[in-house]
Design an enzyme around this catalytic site. Structure first.
Site, PDB file in Angstrom:
ATOM      1  N   SER A   1       0.833  -1.202   0.000  1.00 45.71           N
ATOM      2  CA  SER A   1       0.000   0.000   0.000  1.00 45.71           C
ATOM      3  C   SER A   1       0.863   1.245   0.000  1.00 45.71           C
ATOM      4  O   SER A   1       1.966   1.254   0.562  1.00 45.71           O
ATOM      5  CB  SER A   1      -0.865  -0.017   1.259  1.00 45.71           C
TER       6      SER A   1
ATOM      7  N   TYR B   1      -1.959  -1.119  10.873  1.00 44.56           N
ATOM      8  CA  TYR B   1      -2.275  -1.715   9.571  1.00 44.56           C
ATOM      9  C   TYR B   1      -1.126  -1.473   8.590  1.00 44.56           C
ATOM     10  O   TYR B   1      -0.609  -2.393   7.947  1.00 44.56           O
ATOM     11  CB  TYR B   1      -3.583  -1.117   9.005  1.00 44.56           C
TER      12      TYR B   1
ATOM     13  N   LYS C   1       1.929  -3.961   6.580  1.00 44.35           N
ATOM     14  CA  LYS C   1       2.327  -3.951   5.161  1.00 44.35           C
ATOM     15  C   LYS C   1       3.848  -3.786   5.045  1.00 44.35           C
ATOM     16  O   LYS C   1       4.506  -4.492   4.285  1.00 44.35           O
ATOM     17  CB  LYS C   1       1.613  -2.826   4.401  1.00 44.35           C
TER      18      LYS C   1
ATOM     19  N   TYR D   1      -0.441  -0.089  -3.742  1.00 45.07           N
ATOM     20  CA  TYR D   1      -1.682   0.491  -4.275  1.00 45.07           C
ATOM     21  C   TYR D   1      -1.869   1.893  -3.744  1.00 45.07           C
ATOM     22  O   TYR D   1      -1.689   2.150  -2.560  1.00 45.07           O
ATOM     23  CB  TYR D   1      -2.925  -0.280  -3.812  1.00 45.07           C
TER      24      TYR D   1
HETATM   25  N1  UFG Z   1     -12.390  11.226   3.440  1.00 45.93           N
HETATM   26  C1  UFG Z   1     -13.358  12.090   3.898  1.00 45.93           C
HETATM   27  N2  UFG Z   1     -14.489  11.561   4.450  1.00 45.93           N
HETATM   28  C2  UFG Z   1     -14.691  10.214   4.581  1.00 45.93           C
HETATM   29  C3  UFG Z   1     -13.673   9.332   4.121  1.00 45.93           C
HETATM   30  C4  UFG Z   1     -12.541   9.883   3.574  1.00 45.93           C
HETATM   31  O1  UFG Z   1     -13.216  13.307   3.785  1.00 45.93           O
HETATM   32  O2  UFG Z   1     -15.744   9.799   5.107  1.00 45.93           O
HETATM   33  C5  UFG Z   1     -11.173  11.776   2.817  1.00 45.93           C
HETATM   34  C6  UFG Z   1      -9.892  11.474   3.553  1.00 45.93           C
HETATM   35  O3  UFG Z   1      -9.640  12.436   4.544  1.00 45.93           O
HETATM   36  C7  UFG Z   1      -8.885  11.486   2.407  1.00 45.93           C
HETATM   37  C8  UFG Z   1      -9.680  10.963   1.225  1.00 45.93           C
HETATM   38  O4  UFG Z   1     -11.047  11.187   1.553  1.00 45.93           O
HETATM   39  O5  UFG Z   1      -8.483  12.785   2.118  1.00 45.93           O
HETATM   40  C9  UFG Z   1      -9.474   9.488   0.961  1.00 45.93           C
HETATM   41  O6  UFG Z   1      -9.723   8.757   2.152  1.00 45.93           O
HETATM   42  P1  UFG Z   1      -9.856   7.163   2.157  1.00 45.93           P
HETATM   43  O7  UFG Z   1     -10.197   6.759   3.549  1.00 45.93           O
HETATM   44  O8  UFG Z   1     -10.772   6.726   1.072  1.00 45.93           O
HETATM   45  O9  UFG Z   1      -8.413   6.686   1.742  1.00 45.93           O
HETATM   46  P2  UFG Z   1      -7.028   6.951   2.464  1.00 45.93           P
HETATM   47  O10 UFG Z   1      -6.175   7.666   1.477  1.00 45.93           O
HETATM   48  O11 UFG Z   1      -7.148   7.526   3.799  1.00 45.93           O
HETATM   49  O12 UFG Z   1      -6.588   5.447   2.711  1.00 45.93           O
HETATM   50  C10 UFG Z   1      -6.238   4.634   1.639  1.00 45.93           C
HETATM   51  C11 UFG Z   1      -6.495   3.163   1.966  1.00 45.93           C
HETATM   52  C12 UFG Z   1      -5.617   2.695   3.085  1.00 45.93           C
HETATM   53  C13 UFG Z   1      -4.210   3.077   2.823  1.00 45.93           C
HETATM   54  C14 UFG Z   1      -4.100   4.552   2.557  1.00 45.93           C
HETATM   55  C15 UFG Z   1      -2.719   5.055   2.292  1.00 45.93           C
HETATM   56  O13 UFG Z   1      -7.823   2.968   2.341  1.00 45.93           O
HETATM   57  O14 UFG Z   1      -5.717   1.316   3.169  1.00 45.93           O
HETATM   58  O15 UFG Z   1      -4.895   4.852   1.420  1.00 45.93           O
HETATM   59  O16 UFG Z   1      -2.321   4.780   1.017  1.00 45.93           O
HETATM   60  F1  UFG Z   1      -3.464   2.772   3.896  1.00 45.93           F
END
Ligand code: UFG
Length: 344
Positions: free
Chosen positions: A126, A150, A154, A179
């Protein structure tokens, strides 16, 4: 020639799309999944899409006997290892469960692969391993650091794999696929992401707001140093992600460098903000996505997007689908399966 691929966690969101891609490429697919976060229904859906059904074993990767039985029965050429817990927040609450599950599953799998002489492995890593101290776009050589258990599983697994390859380079070749943010669904609308509880990730949350299952999206932070103040991510269509795995398998099959444990970013190289995703969803669905800007979420970085040069150089692969494709495929899946695999 890779003819038969074992996919751990293959009934899940990413695994099911990988199964479709491999079956379409003419490979045989053996899915091993304990169904802790997946439904057996996905197997019929994969068959409906491809006309072929993957072999399926309901088993936990930590169950060595079960894995030995599968490797004994089938001549496996390569493994794609996806099985593992993946929720950042949950991992902070239950770190031991994450370490026990994700590490042990990998160790058992590696032992069985070694015993059966299986020498090609694609691991689902990841972009989280880049932590928050790197400049974007991020290349594979960037320093790694993690902010939660988590992510640490990884990174630890990447290190374990490096050690295993180093010890016996003739016995294992590994692609560590890092990813970025998988999104979207198969264009058939038959398989997609099916979060069991409240979605943690942006795309499934937005789509549940659009369909009316949730009232509003909380946008985590409106004061990031980005154009509109919201977080920027590199969203990649899950079908593109899946084809990246196929190309990684082909590359492992050909590569002659035996000291091979290669990290490769899988992303598009383009970042979109939360509000850009919301607006793309509103346009495609014709529904309003109500949102409220709230505090930043602990552990989030402002901006994350990939340098995708290496994937293109090594694998001859690049993502093809757009944000609009991701959103319209996610929306089709959501509409046709309002309760996921549950009561559709
Ligand atoms: N976000 C919101 N509201 C929500 C969910 C997310 O504003 O309800 C925002 C987050 O703050 C971020 C973006 O949307 O700016 C993406 O958030 P995600 O939770 O969809 O994804 P992340 O980038 O936080 O996490 C993903 C994967 C993880 C991985 C991480 C780092 O889900 O498994 O990328 O690469 F660890």
């Amino acid at each position: 020639m890779i003819e038969r691929v074992l996919v751990t966690g293959g009934a899940g969101y990413i695994g099911s799309h990988i199964a479709v891609t491999l079956l379409r490429a003419g490979m045989e697919v053996i899915i091993v999944d304990n169904l802790s976060n997946a439904s057996e229904l996905v197997l019929d859906r994969i068959e409906a899409i491809t006309g072929r059904k993957p072999l399926f074993y309901k088993a936990d990767c930590r169950d060595k006997q079960a894995l030995q039985g599968i490797f004994n029965t089938h001549h496996v050429n390569a493994v794609i290892h996806l099985a593992g817990y993946k929720a950042v927040g949950e991992s902070c609450e239950m770190p031991l469960m994450y370490y026990r599950n994700n590490l042990e599953a990998t160790l058992v799998l590696l032992e069985v692969m070694r015993d059966f002489g299986v020498d090609k492995l694609v691991f689902s890593s990841s972009a989280t391993v880049y932590g928050d101290n790197v400049s974007m776009p991020v290349r594979e050589q960037a320093p790694t650091s993690v902010t939660n258990p988590y992510g640490r599983t990884k990174l630890m697994i990447e290190d374990i794999l490096r050690d295993v390859v180093e010890a016996r380079p003739e016995a294992l070749k590994v692609a560590l696929l890092r990813y970025f943010n998988p999104a979207g669904a198969d264009e058939s609308g038959l398989i997609g992401e099916d979060p069991k509880a409240t979605p943690n990730n942006l795309m499934p949350y937005v789509s549940q707001v659009a369909i009316g299952k949730r009232q509003k999206l909380s946008v985590f932070g409106g004061d990031y140093p980005t154009e509109d103040g919201t977080g920027v991510r590199d969203y990649i269509h899950v079908a593109d992600l899946a084809s990246g795995h196929l190309e990684a398998l082909r590359w492992l099959d050909e590569v002659v460098d035996l000291h091979c444990c290669q990290p490769i970013n899988l992303g598009t190289g383009v970042g979109y903000s939360v509000l850009e995703v919301v607006s793309a969803f509103e346009q495609v669905s014709g529904r309003q996505v109500t949102y409220e800007i709230v505090d930043r979420r602990a552990g989030d970085v402002a901006v994350s997007y990939a340098d995708v040069t290496l994937a293109s150089e090594l694998l001859g692969w690049q993502a093809e689908k757009t944000l609009e494709d991701m959103v319209s495929d996610a929306w089709r899946w959501q509409q046709r399966n309002p309760d996921g695999y549950g009561r559709s």
